[in-house]
Motif scaffolding. Structure first.
Motif, PDB file in Angstrom:
ATOM      1  N   GLU A 114       0.125 -21.851   3.497  1.00  0.00           N
ATOM      2  CA  GLU A 114       0.862 -20.587   3.465  1.00  0.00           C
ATOM      3  C   GLU A 114       1.142 -20.075   4.871  1.00  0.00           C
ATOM      4  OE1 GLU A 114       2.395 -19.107   1.113  1.00  0.00           O
ATOM      5  OE2 GLU A 114       1.709 -20.478  -0.461  1.00  0.00           O
ATOM      6  N   THR A 122       4.957 -19.827   6.369  1.00  0.00           N
ATOM      7  CA  THR A 122       5.540 -18.595   6.897  1.00  0.00           C
ATOM      8  C   THR A 122       6.114 -18.808   8.294  1.00  0.00           C
ATOM      9  OG1 THR A 122       3.980 -17.261   5.620  1.00  0.00           O
ATOM     10  CG2 THR A 122       5.081 -16.184   7.473  1.00  0.00           C
ATOM     11  N   LYS A 124       9.663 -19.980   6.547  1.00  0.00           N
ATOM     12  CA  LYS A 124      10.277 -18.687   6.237  1.00  0.00           C
ATOM     13  C   LYS A 124      10.920 -18.031   7.453  1.00  0.00           C
ATOM     14  CE  LYS A 124       7.419 -17.316   2.271  1.00  0.00           C
ATOM     15  NZ  LYS A 124       6.471 -16.285   1.767  1.00  0.00           N
TER      16      LYS A 124
END
Length: 545
Positions: A380, A384, A388
């Motif tokens: 995660e 990110t 992302k």
């Protein structure tokens, strides 16, 4: 290096094209028990327009040119009629090998308009009568392979569709074999998988009756409880389908083939052929394009990948053995590589990264470089930072230039697929393959060569190179002539990365070091230490000389 690669690639293709001469084809067919068996037979294939189905039809036409007919069940789809889908199918590059020696090969292919989810398969009476009187072997390859298929639809296509086909098979007058294509992950809730059919968690017919009249939202809510420790509806319904076949096969000569993760061809019809954008192909392309930088995966887990031509050769060999030897019980064949020729996901990544340096994909988003992790937190965090955030910046740039943003949507889809595939890339299984070995021992030397499914001969490094080539040429439709431009593009990306890294270092210096006396002292200490080390190295070198 490019010239050497292109020369090597041309040589590989020339060798395989040379093998398509009519004289050699006839000689091999006459000497092969399997190829000779299919000559004069009428074969029914479901799922013929799919990835594996096309390779199966091509192999039959290539090795058994005197096959009487190949009936294929096809339904209208995506605005295309049955005839239009078949026309597109026979134009596919996978049939080039047959097309070179037999331009009218498509005359052997007889499409039948059918729908597996409908009563009696929705086959017209005159077509049904022809199938009942002509067909000798059935290869059932049709299925929904979507991991996230709604349960009711998965049951309808995979379980009830097979039940309908078995009903038809029982009426065929001269049926010699019924071969079902399953998956090695049908019982992936077990760590050890034998070549047997395990008891289902519930009766398939009762389960279908239960969900048939339910509201879709309610089915979706209770699906996790119904499938239990299976990871998705695909593997769950495949296990139920095997049980249905076992219970309803009656006196049919039946066999079940369980391939693992099916990827591009190894040798036939030519190395690297693939036309589906799913499975490991998604990760290979996403990594090669510099889109994926972090992959949720256990790099030490065994990647049980099977070349499509290996699986098809086993299917055809099993069809011959089932029809000729007529085994007393239903035989299951685990078509796998992990127990015989294991190769981990981490090893695949390392080999692929080296190959993508030599054969880069065009218009890469970033420099290819992917890390693998099992940790949810690490995944995660880097998702990110590496997915992302760059996607947000790129979409912002697209908006400012008046274009439609797309990167965040692409990354979300990649993440969804990664989560669906995580179950299979984070663990290893042990499969038994005694029936596959038994079948291999029954083949003549000619059949072992012509219908090769001995994975001990598989060279993983060469195969991964074929995989990279196949993804580039047949999925992305990129030409090898574009390799120099792709390399130049990667060189520019590296220069941009160097500029960005240098800018960040300067900013960190200005913000954190230049304003802190303690940081300055630590920096000067490090510089002096490096200077002393270099001075010592120079003195030592002088004394040695």
């Amino acid at each position: 290096m490019i010239q050497n690669f292109q020369t090597s690639n041309t040589l590989h293709y020339s060798i395989f094209l040379l093998a398509t001469s009519t004289k050699k084809l006839e000689t091999e067919s006459n000497m092969s028990s399997i190829a000779s068996y299919y000559n004069g037979k009428s074969v029914l294939v479901t799922g013929a327009t799919g990835f594996m189905g096309k390779v199966l039809v091509e192999k039959l036409l290539y090795c058994s040119p005197d096959v009487k007919s190949i009936y294929i069940l096809v339904r209208p789809k995506s605005g295309q009629s049955t005839q239009e889908r078949v026309q597109d199918m026979v134009k596919c590059k996978v049939f080039d090998r047959v097309r070179k020696v037999w331009p009218n090969f498509y005359e052997k292919i007889k499409p039948i308009n059918a729908e597996l989810t409908q009563p009696n398969l929705a086959i017209a009476p005159e077509d049904a009568q022809e199938l009942l009187s002509e067909v000798n072997i059935v290869f059932h390859c049709a299925a929904t392979i979507r991991f996230d298929e709604p349960l009711r639809q998965a049951l309808l296509l995979n379980v009830m569709g097979t039940k309908q086909l078995l009903k038809l098979a029982h009426q065929i007058q001269n049926l010699e074999a019924f071969i079902h294509l399953s998956t090695a992950y049908a019982y992936c809730n077990r760590s050890y998988i034998d070549e047997v059919i395990y008891p289902p968690p519930m009766d398939p017919q009762k389960l279908f009756d239960l969900v048939e009249g339910m509201d879709e939202s309610l089915i979706q809510e209770i699906t996790p409880k119904l499938i239990g420790d299976w990871p998705n509806t695909y593997t769950f319904t495949k296990s139920l389908t095997e049980y249905v076949i076992q219970q309803e096969k009656g006196n049919l000569n039946t066999a079940i083939i369980r391939p693992s993760i099916v990827c591009c061809s190894w040798q036939e019809p030519f190395p690297g052929w693939i036309d589906q954008f799913n499975g490991p192909c998604i990760f290979l392309i996403a990594t090669g394009k510099g889109i994926a930088r972090i992959v949720k995966c256990n790099k030490d887990a065994v990647a049980d990948i099977i070349p499509v031509d290996i699986a098809i050769n086993l299917i055809l060999a099993a069809g011959w053995y089932t029809a000729v030897q007529r085994p007393k019980s239903l035989l299951v064949y685990n078509c796998i590589t992990s127990n015989i020729s294991p190769f981990s996901w981490g090893e695949i990544r390392d080999v692929a990264m080296n190959i993508l340096e030599r054969i880069p994909l065009e218009k890469a988003f970033r420099i290819p470089n992917a890390c693998m992790t099992q940790s949810d937190f690490t995944y995660e965090y880097w998702r990110t930072v590496s997915h992302k955030f760059p996607a947000f910046l790129y979409d912002l740039y697209l908006r400012l230039t008046g274009r439609k943003p797309r990167m965040m949507k692409m990354y979300n889809r990649l993440h969804e697929y990664m989560m669906l595939f995580d179950f299979f890339s984070s663990r290893s299984w042990e499969w038994k393959s005694d029936n596959v070995n038994m079948l291999l021992n029954h083949l003549s030397p000619k059949d072992k060569k012509l219908f090769l499914f001995d994975v001990r001969q598989l060279n993983w490094s060469a195969y991964i190179e074929y995989f990279c080539l196949g993804a580039k040429m047949h999925v992305l439709n990129e030409d090898l002539a574009g390799i120099p431009a792709a390399k130049e593009h990667l060189r520019k990306l590296r220069n941009i990365q160097y500029v960005i890294n240098t800018t960040l270092i300067v900013l960190i210096w200005r913000v954190f070091i230049a304003r802190s006396q303690m940081a300055q002292n630590m920096w000067y200490f490090v510089v002096q230490l490096c200077y002393k080390f270099l001075s010592y190295f120079r003195v030592s070198s002088t004394l040695r000389h």
